[in-house]
Design a protein around this motif. Structure first.
Motif, mmCIF file in Angstrom:
data_model
loop_
_atom_site.group_PDB
_atom_site.id
_atom_site.type_symbol
_atom_site.label_atom_id
_atom_site.label_comp_id
_atom_site.label_asym_id
_atom_site.label_seq_id
_atom_site.Cartn_x
_atom_site.Cartn_y
_atom_site.Cartn_z
ATOM 1 N N GLU A 281 3.284 -16.178 -7.447
ATOM 2 C CA GLU A 281 3.439 -14.994 -8.296
ATOM 3 C C GLU A 281 2.643 -15.139 -9.586
ATOM 4 O OE1 GLU A 281 7.639 -14.838 -8.651
ATOM 5 O OE2 GLU A 281 7.929 -13.547 -6.890
ATOM 6 N N GLN B 139 -4.526 -10.490 -11.194
ATOM 7 C CA GLN B 139 -4.449 -9.087 -11.620
ATOM 8 C C GLN B 139 -5.047 -8.914 -13.016
ATOM 9 O OE1 GLN B 139 -0.240 -8.511 -11.065
ATOM 10 N NE2 GLN B 139 -0.519 -7.450 -9.106
ATOM 11 N N ALA C 84 -5.484 0.997 -4.231
ATOM 12 C CA ALA C 84 -4.492 0.027 -4.714
ATOM 13 C C ALA C 84 -3.137 0.266 -4.051
ATOM 14 C CB ALA C 84 -4.360 0.111 -6.235
ATOM 15 N N ASP C 85 -2.744 1.539 -3.952
ATOM 16 C CA ASP C 85 -1.460 1.864 -3.332
ATOM 17 C C ASP C 85 -1.440 1.480 -1.856
ATOM 18 O OD1 ASP C 85 1.175 3.275 -3.387
ATOM 19 O OD2 ASP C 85 0.160 4.551 -1.924
ATOM 20 N N ARG D 275 -3.342 -0.764 -0.318
ATOM 21 C CA ARG D 275 -3.409 -2.222 -0.161
ATOM 22 C C ARG D 275 -2.048 -2.866 -0.401
ATOM 23 N NH1 ARG D 275 -6.940 -4.043 -4.319
ATOM 24 N NH2 ARG D 275 -5.052 -4.354 -5.528
ATOM 25 N N GLU D 276 -1.355 -2.399 -1.443
ATOM 26 C CA GLU D 276 -0.046 -2.973 -1.756
ATOM 27 C C GLU D 276 0.958 -2.677 -0.638
ATOM 28 O OE1 GLU D 276 3.365 -2.733 -5.279
ATOM 29 O OE2 GLU D 276 1.390 -1.846 -5.582
ATOM 30 N N ARG D 277 0.912 -1.446 -0.112
ATOM 31 C CA ARG D 277 1.852 -1.072 0.941
ATOM 32 C C ARG D 277 1.587 -1.872 2.222
ATOM 33 N NH1 ARG D 277 1.101 3.806 0.449
ATOM 34 N NH2 ARG D 277 -0.467 4.140 2.067
ATOM 35 N N SER E 232 0.016 -4.799 2.468
ATOM 36 C CA SER E 232 0.283 -6.227 2.276
ATOM 37 C C SER E 232 1.768 -6.528 2.366
ATOM 38 C CB SER E 232 -0.253 -6.698 0.923
ATOM 39 O OG SER E 232 0.457 -6.095 -0.148
ATOM 40 N N ALA E 233 2.615 -5.532 2.056
ATOM 41 C CA ALA E 233 4.063 -5.732 2.175
ATOM 42 C C ALA E 233 4.524 -5.597 3.625
ATOM 43 C CB ALA E 233 4.797 -4.724 1.290
ATOM 44 N N GLU F 165 -9.909 -8.758 -5.230
ATOM 45 C CA GLU F 165 -9.042 -7.866 -4.455
ATOM 46 C C GLU F 165 -8.674 -8.493 -3.121
ATOM 47 O OE1 GLU F 165 -11.424 -4.352 -4.426
ATOM 48 O OE2 GLU F 165 -10.452 -3.490 -6.199
ATOM 49 N N THR G 93 -4.854 -9.482 -1.975
ATOM 50 C CA THR G 93 -4.247 -9.032 -0.721
ATOM 51 C C THR G 93 -3.702 -10.211 0.064
ATOM 52 O OG1 THR G 93 -5.743 -7.127 -0.602
ATOM 53 C CG2 THR G 93 -4.668 -7.808 1.442
ATOM 54 N N GLN H 143 -0.561 -11.598 -1.714
ATOM 55 C CA GLN H 143 0.595 -10.722 -1.562
ATOM 56 C C GLN H 143 1.183 -10.827 -0.156
ATOM 57 O OE1 GLN H 143 -1.400 -7.191 -2.852
ATOM 58 N NE2 GLN H 143 -0.626 -7.314 -4.950
#
Length: 645
Positions: free
Chosen positions: A209, A216, A253-254, A256-258, A260-261, A424, A428, A431
């Motif tokens: 983290e 970031q 960004a949105d 990629r974050e979604r 990666s989760a 980036e 990814t 995350q």
């Protein structure tokens, strides 16, 4: 008093360090903004964020020893306490010595001597930073309760109850049958190993983290540089391009974050449908087999038979003892579980889950056997990200093309874009690793919970003799007694504390009466009520009011502790308006303790404010730091300061 950076906070922390040592977590947590250094890093340093406990110039000059020393008079005799560190390269040694009259104490005895004067749990209630104490008023309910129980001496009762629990467990262990004792030892070893694995995973997660946060921040810097290079372009259609760029960046960004989760949870199953189908076929064979049927019957018996035999109404006459009943129940469960294991082994040496686990596994795998829709959804999300990445590059190139960048600036821009894309990709990946770590943490925690449950089951299987049974029963009665004593003490202390907090708060808060009364509940939770008895939300209170609230709380707690210890306050008037500052200066400081040391900045305690407290000031010092490396306290005349001279 002195300017910022002249050593006031260092003085406060040095005293905390003397009483608690370098393992003090709040001290270590305060020196680095993003994460708490280890004890080793706290003593030796952790890069540019923290240089260690030794003065930087002294270390550069080859000094190897540093120390904190405090002298005071107690019962007519002089006392000197010194905690020192010897630092050589990457190794260090900490020592504590106390000289009380003609008696000298070292290390553990010296720490015990200090703890009797000011227990480590009390330190932050007597030595504190005025800017940070409002965190006590804002603390969550559990934190408030722990802090108050410790300072009021109620936490000691919990320590006694825990000691009795450990003794109870030890006596029960001694009464176990050899095979049960061996199983208990195995489970306890397993629990310790799982706990250590959990700590390792949590450390890995914290480090990851931190890396994500660093990446970031680096990504934000690179994007600012890219925007800086793009600032040279002409303006005829730049606004439209930048708006499109911001939109695509947000979408990218949105997405990629979604992704990666979501991806780490099922990417292997989605990518291998044929393997999933083969696994389901094999599980079906297992569950349809005779061994599988036998396993299901045994699983049902294990769940129902012990309860029917030993907990039902039809009991033998005369009845067996509770300990015997628990023992036979345990043995029956173990025999049935062994048969279940044998049934699983009969299913095949290469693939032999127990039937219950096999059924669960099949249910979990089934959605992925024909998951074309889900696979298409994930693939589409990946394609969308790729398209957005390509669109980002094109928009950035268009921004450059509408301008007149030099060749050198264009190459610089391309290097920034490449750095951004690397960051980036790294983000990814990290995350996704965080997602995998969180999944593994959940699995390990479930294993630990199950192991602890089995330990409790075995501990309850006791066939104790008369003496051991009496000891166990006595320990349990004492634990119940201490529990009632804790409740009684909490009630007494709650009423005393509530009265003291309200009395002190009314002295300090003179500007308005938003808070009419502070209520302390049975669990030491604080509730703020207006004159009609309605609760006031924490968000409705200003920072200054929260600090006054926390000051009243600290004042009441230090009174309740009964400790005759100086109160030391750094930045004493932070965030408090002028009218309430007067109340702090005239009401709190003269009465907070027999000796109060305040560490203000020059501007914080000016001549007018000094005039309010001058008659209560024994001595004053001005901190000077001529070379930025050494602070010298110079005595000053309080009357002259108050006169503005």
């Amino acid at each position: 008093m002195g300017q910022n950076g002249f050593g006031k906070t260092s003085f406060l922390n040095a005293l905390k360090l003397l009483f608690t040592g370098s393992r003090n977590e709040p001290l270590r947590r305060a020196v680095q903004r993003r994460r708490m250094p280890t004890v080793q890093q706290y003593v030796l340093g952790a890069g540019d964020d923290w240089w260690g406990i030794m003065n930087r110039r002294a270390r550069t000059d080859g000094e190897t020893r540093c120390a904190v020393e405090l002298r005071w008079t107690e019962n007519g005799q002089a006392v000197t306490a010194e905690r020192s560190w010897t630092i050589e390269g990457d190794t260090w040694q900490e020592q504590l010595e106390v000289q009380a009259g003609v008696t000298r104490f070292g290390d553990e005895a010296a720490q015990e001597f200090l703890d009797r004067r000011l227990p480590p749990d009390y330190v932050d209630f007597f030595f504190f930073d005025g800017e940070q104490i409002q965190a006590l008023a804002e603390a969550n309910r559990d934190t408030q309760q722990r802090e108050m129980e410790r300072i009021l001496g109620i936490g000691a009762i919990d320590a006694l109850r825990e000691a009795l629990k450990q003794a109870d467990n030890g006596w029960q262990r001694n009464e176990l049958k050899p095979e049960a004792k061996a199983e208990l030892q195995r489970l306890e070893g397993s629990a310790r190993a799982i706990f250590e694995e959990l700590r390792t995973l949590e450390d890995n997660q914290a480090n990851l983290e931190q890396e994500i946060e660093d990446d970031q921040e680096a990504l934000r810097r690179v994007r600012r540089r890219i925007e800086g290079v793009s600032a040279y372009v002409h303006r005829h259609n730049e606004g439209e391009l930048k708006e499109a760029l911001r939109r695509v960046q947000a979408e990218f960004a949105d997405g990629r974050e979604r992704l990666s989760a979501e991806l780490p949870r099922d990417v292997v199953l989605l990518a291998n449908p044929s393997l999933v189908r083969r696994a389901i076929d094999r599980l079906d064979q297992v569950l349809r087999s005779d061994a599988g049927a036998r396993g299901r019957v045994l699983e049902t018996l294990t769940r129902t038979l012990p309860k029917r035999l030993f907990d039902g109404p039809d009991r033998p006459d005369p009845d067996i003892r509770e300990g015997q009943r628990a023992f036979y129940k345990y043995k029956l469960v173990r025999l049935l579980e062994q048969d279940m294991t044998d049934a699983g082994s009969a299913m095949g040496a290469n693939f032999a889950p127990d039937p219950q686990a096999g059924a669960r596994a099949r249910d979990q795998l089934a959605p992925y056997a024909e998951a074309e829709g889900l696979r298409s959804l994930r693939a589409e999300a990946l394609r969308s990200l790729q398209q957005q990445a390509a669109e980002l590059r094109k928009l950035e190139a268009d921004l450059l093309n509408v301008g007149s960048l030099s060749e050198e600036d264009r190459k610089q821009f391309e290097r920034y874009v490449e750095e951004r894309e690397q960051l980036e990709r790294a983000l990814t990946d990290k995350q996704q690793r965080i997602g995998a770590l969180q999944s593994e943490l959940g699995q390990q925690q479930r294993k630990l919970d199950e192991t602890k449950k089995r330990i409790i089951e075995i501990q309850n299987v006791v066939q104790a003799g008369g003496i051991a049974r009496d000891k166990i029963e006595l320990a349990r009665r004492l634990r119940n007694l201490f529990s009632k004593l804790k409740d009684h003490r909490k009630k007494e202390q709650r009423e005393t504390l509530e009265s003291a907090i309200n009395r002190h708060f009314k002295l300090l808060m003179t500007s308005h009466h938003l808070i009419d009364r502070i209520q302390v509940d049975d669990e030491f939770g604080l509730h703020y009520l207006d004159r009609d008895g309605h609760p006031i939300a924490m968000g409705a209170l200003s920072a200054g009011m929260k600090q006054l609230m926390a000051t009243a709380l600290l004042w009441a707690l230090s009174e309740a502790s009964g400790k005759q210890v100086p109160v030391i306050i750094d930045t004493p008037l932070a965030r408090i308006d002028a009218r309430n500052q007067k109340a702090i200066l005239t009401q709190y400081y003269p009465n907070a303790a027999a000796q109060v040391i305040v560490l203000p900045t020059d501007s914080e305690l000016d001549a007018r404010k000094l005039g309010l407290v001058a008659e209560n000031v024994y001595t004053a010092f001005r901190l000077i730091n001529p070379d930025g490396e050494h602070t010298i306290p110079m005595p000053v005349d309080v009357a002259e300061l108050a006169a503005g001279l």
